[in-house]
Design a protein around this motif. Structure first.
Motif, PDB file in Angstrom:
ATOM      1  N   ASP A  74       4.760 -27.850 -58.005  1.00  0.00           N
ATOM      2  CA  ASP A  74       5.253 -28.534 -56.809  1.00  0.00           C
ATOM      3  C   ASP A  74       4.273 -28.416 -55.639  1.00  0.00           C
ATOM      4  O   ASP A  74       4.567 -28.861 -54.526  1.00  0.00           O
ATOM      5  N   HIS A  75       3.110 -27.814 -55.891  1.00  0.00           N
ATOM      6  CA  HIS A  75       2.080 -27.746 -54.848  1.00  0.00           C
ATOM      7  C   HIS A  75       1.667 -29.139 -54.411  1.00  0.00           C
ATOM      8  O   HIS A  75       1.531 -30.057 -55.238  1.00  0.00           O
ATOM      9  N   GLN A  76       1.456 -29.303 -53.107  1.00  0.00           N
ATOM     10  CA  GLN A  76       0.840 -30.534 -52.618  1.00  0.00           C
ATOM     11  C   GLN A  76      -0.136 -30.191 -51.500  1.00  0.00           C
ATOM     12  O   GLN A  76       0.132 -29.326 -50.656  1.00  0.00           O
ATOM     13  N   PHE A  77      -1.286 -30.846 -51.514  1.00  0.00           N
ATOM     14  CA  PHE A  77      -2.294 -30.634 -50.483  1.00  0.00           C
ATOM     15  C   PHE A  77      -1.833 -31.232 -49.160  1.00  0.00           C
ATOM     16  O   PHE A  77      -1.189 -32.290 -49.129  1.00  0.00           O
ATOM     17  N   THR A  78      -2.164 -30.565 -48.068  1.00  0.00           N
ATOM     18  CA  THR A  78      -1.897 -31.093 -46.740  1.00  0.00           C
ATOM     19  C   THR A  78      -3.125 -31.849 -46.243  1.00  0.00           C
ATOM     20  O   THR A  78      -4.196 -31.801 -46.852  1.00  0.00           O
ATOM     21  N   ASP A  79      -2.974 -32.504 -45.116  1.00  0.00           N
ATOM     22  CA  ASP A  79      -4.106 -33.214 -44.522  1.00  0.00           C
ATOM     23  C   ASP A  79      -5.193 -32.255 -44.037  1.00  0.00           C
ATOM     24  O   ASP A  79      -6.325 -32.671 -43.782  1.00  0.00           O
ATOM     25  N   ALA A  80      -4.844 -30.973 -43.914  1.00  0.00           N
ATOM     26  CA  ALA A  80      -5.814 -29.975 -43.454  1.00  0.00           C
ATOM     27  C   ALA A  80      -6.768 -29.535 -44.565  1.00  0.00           C
ATOM     28  O   ALA A  80      -7.753 -28.842 -44.292  1.00  0.00           O
ATOM     29  N   LYS A 173       6.182 -29.676 -52.536  1.00  0.00           N
ATOM     30  CA  LYS A 173       6.876 -30.956 -52.562  1.00  0.00           C
ATOM     31  C   LYS A 173       8.320 -30.722 -52.980  1.00  0.00           C
ATOM     32  O   LYS A 173       8.596 -29.949 -53.894  1.00  0.00           O
ATOM     33  N   GLU A 174       9.233 -31.401 -52.328  1.00  0.00           N
ATOM     34  CA  GLU A 174      10.648 -31.300 -52.688  1.00  0.00           C
ATOM     35  C   GLU A 174      10.962 -32.266 -53.828  1.00  0.00           C
ATOM     36  O   GLU A 174      10.677 -33.452 -53.738  1.00  0.00           O
ATOM     37  N   PHE A 175      11.551 -31.725 -54.879  1.00  0.00           N
ATOM     38  CA  PHE A 175      11.986 -32.543 -56.006  1.00  0.00           C
ATOM     39  C   PHE A 175      13.509 -32.632 -56.094  1.00  0.00           C
ATOM     40  O   PHE A 175      14.039 -33.295 -56.976  1.00  0.00           O
ATOM     41  N   GLY A 176      14.195 -31.932 -55.196  1.00  0.00           N
ATOM     42  CA  GLY A 176      15.649 -31.926 -55.223  1.00  0.00           C
ATOM     43  C   GLY A 176      16.228 -30.858 -56.117  1.00  0.00           C
ATOM     44  O   GLY A 176      17.450 -30.726 -56.257  1.00  0.00           O
ATOM     45  N   TYR A 177      15.361 -30.072 -56.746  1.00  0.00           N
ATOM     46  CA  TYR A 177      15.797 -28.965 -57.592  1.00  0.00           C
ATOM     47  C   TYR A 177      14.670 -27.958 -57.678  1.00  0.00           C
ATOM     48  O   TYR A 177      13.519 -28.273 -57.380  1.00  0.00           O
ATOM     49  N   SER A 178      15.009 -26.740 -58.067  1.00  0.00           N
ATOM     50  CA  SER A 178      14.007 -25.706 -58.292  1.00  0.00           C
ATOM     51  C   SER A 178      14.361 -24.945 -59.559  1.00  0.00           C
ATOM     52  O   SER A 178      15.525 -24.610 -59.779  1.00  0.00           O
ATOM     53  N   ASP A 179      13.346 -24.676 -60.386  1.00  0.00           N
ATOM     54  CA  ASP A 179      13.579 -23.915 -61.618  1.00  0.00           C
ATOM     55  C   ASP A 179      13.486 -22.413 -61.392  1.00  0.00           C
ATOM     56  O   ASP A 179      13.812 -21.639 -62.283  1.00  0.00           O
ATOM     57  N   ALA A 180      13.023 -21.998 -60.209  1.00  0.00           N
ATOM     58  CA  ALA A 180      12.804 -20.575 -59.959  1.00  0.00           C
ATOM     59  C   ALA A 180      13.669 -20.021 -58.828  1.00  0.00           C
ATOM     60  O   ALA A 180      14.058 -18.859 -58.862  1.00  0.00           O
ATOM     61  N   THR A 181      13.962 -20.835 -57.811  1.00  0.00           N
ATOM     62  CA  THR A 181      14.668 -20.347 -56.628  1.00  0.00           C
ATOM     63  C   THR A 181      15.836 -21.269 -56.317  1.00  0.00           C
ATOM     64  O   THR A 181      15.647 -22.401 -55.854  1.00  0.00           O
ATOM     65  N   TYR A 189      15.434 -28.216 -47.356  1.00  0.00           N
ATOM     66  CA  TYR A 189      15.278 -26.797 -47.054  1.00  0.00           C
ATOM     67  C   TYR A 189      13.826 -26.349 -47.156  1.00  0.00           C
ATOM     68  O   TYR A 189      13.309 -25.649 -46.269  1.00  0.00           O
ATOM     69  N   VAL A 190      13.145 -26.746 -48.224  1.00  0.00           N
ATOM     70  CA  VAL A 190      11.757 -26.308 -48.434  1.00  0.00           C
ATOM     71  C   VAL A 190      10.857 -26.813 -47.313  1.00  0.00           C
ATOM     72  O   VAL A 190      10.054 -26.058 -46.751  1.00  0.00           O
ATOM     73  N   THR A 191      10.995 -28.072 -46.975  1.00  0.00           N
ATOM     74  CA  THR A 191      10.197 -28.633 -45.882  1.00  0.00           C
ATOM     75  C   THR A 191      10.448 -27.888 -44.583  1.00  0.00           C
ATOM     76  O   THR A 191       9.518 -27.564 -43.833  1.00  0.00           O
TER      77      THR A 191
END
Length: 212
Positions: A74-80, A173-181, A189-191
């Motif tokens: 679910d990692h996503q790069f930022t503009d930074a 990235k939010e996928f609407g679910y988490s397999d770990a948390t 929430y994640v955002t």
């Protein structure tokens, strides 16, 4: 300094949406040598993640690598994000004897600015973009899983030398679910927690700039 970063992406085979997303994040980024790693299934998703991290370090990493990158899908790069910033902060962290270098965190307990783009952190949450340095490989392999602990908790309990790139070069990235948390299943929430951590760090930077 390594020219390419051996990068291990953790993905559950059934999560094809996440696989497509994460491969897209690394497309056209030749500085990363990407390898997909099948996540270890466990009824406790957090424990399965930790077991997969151990598997990567123990079974997949060339021991001569000065450092590697472990990513969750679910990692996503930022503009930074810029390649030059990443390699520069890897070098800075190495000089400080870093065990790990984080691309971004959703929560932290304490932080101290070391350089313009580098913070030391104490406790933290988020391992979606985790540089692990060679000197920490053995400590990770020796670390026992602790009931109720997540991978990030185990890491920060084992190390005093944890560093963070700021501005963040990675969020989740939010996928609407988490397999770990489980609590990460709440929409938005994640955002929100990444944004909150970013705001706190920006205040620290502003205070430091004022007094300089």
């Amino acid at each position: 300094m390594q020219q390419k970063i051996n990068t291990y992406i953790i993905n559950l085979a059934k999560r094809t949406d996440r696989k497509a997303h994460i491969l897209g994040q690394f497309k056209h980024r030749p500085e990363f040598n990407v390898q997909l790693v099948k996540a270890i299934l466990h009824e406790n998703g957090a424990l399965g993640l930790w077991q997969t991290v151990v598997h990567i370090i123990r079974d997949l990493v060339p021991q001569e690598d000065d450092y590697i990158l472990i990513c969750e899908d679910d990692h996503q790069f930022t503009d930074a994000y810029h390649k030059e910033i990443l390699f520069n902060e890897i070098a800075n962290a190495q000089k400080k004897g870093a065990d790990v270098l984080l691309g971004g965190v959703s929560w932290f307990a304490d932080a101290l600015q070391i350089k313009d783009n580098l913070f030391w952190v104490d406790k933290f949450n988020a391992t979606q973009f985790l540089i692990v340095f060679q000197g920490f490989y053995t400590k990770l392999l020796e670390a026992e899983s602790i009931p109720g602990y997540t991978a990030d908790q185990i890491i920060y309990e084992r190390s005093e030398n944890k560093f963070l790139i700021y501005p963040f070069i990675s969020t989740q990235k939010e996928f609407g679910y988490s397999d770990a948390t489980i609590k990460n299943n709440k929409e938005g929430y994640v955002t929100e927690i990444f944004e909150t951590s970013d705001i706190v760090l920006s205040h620290i930077v502003k205070v430091a700039e004022y007094y300089r």
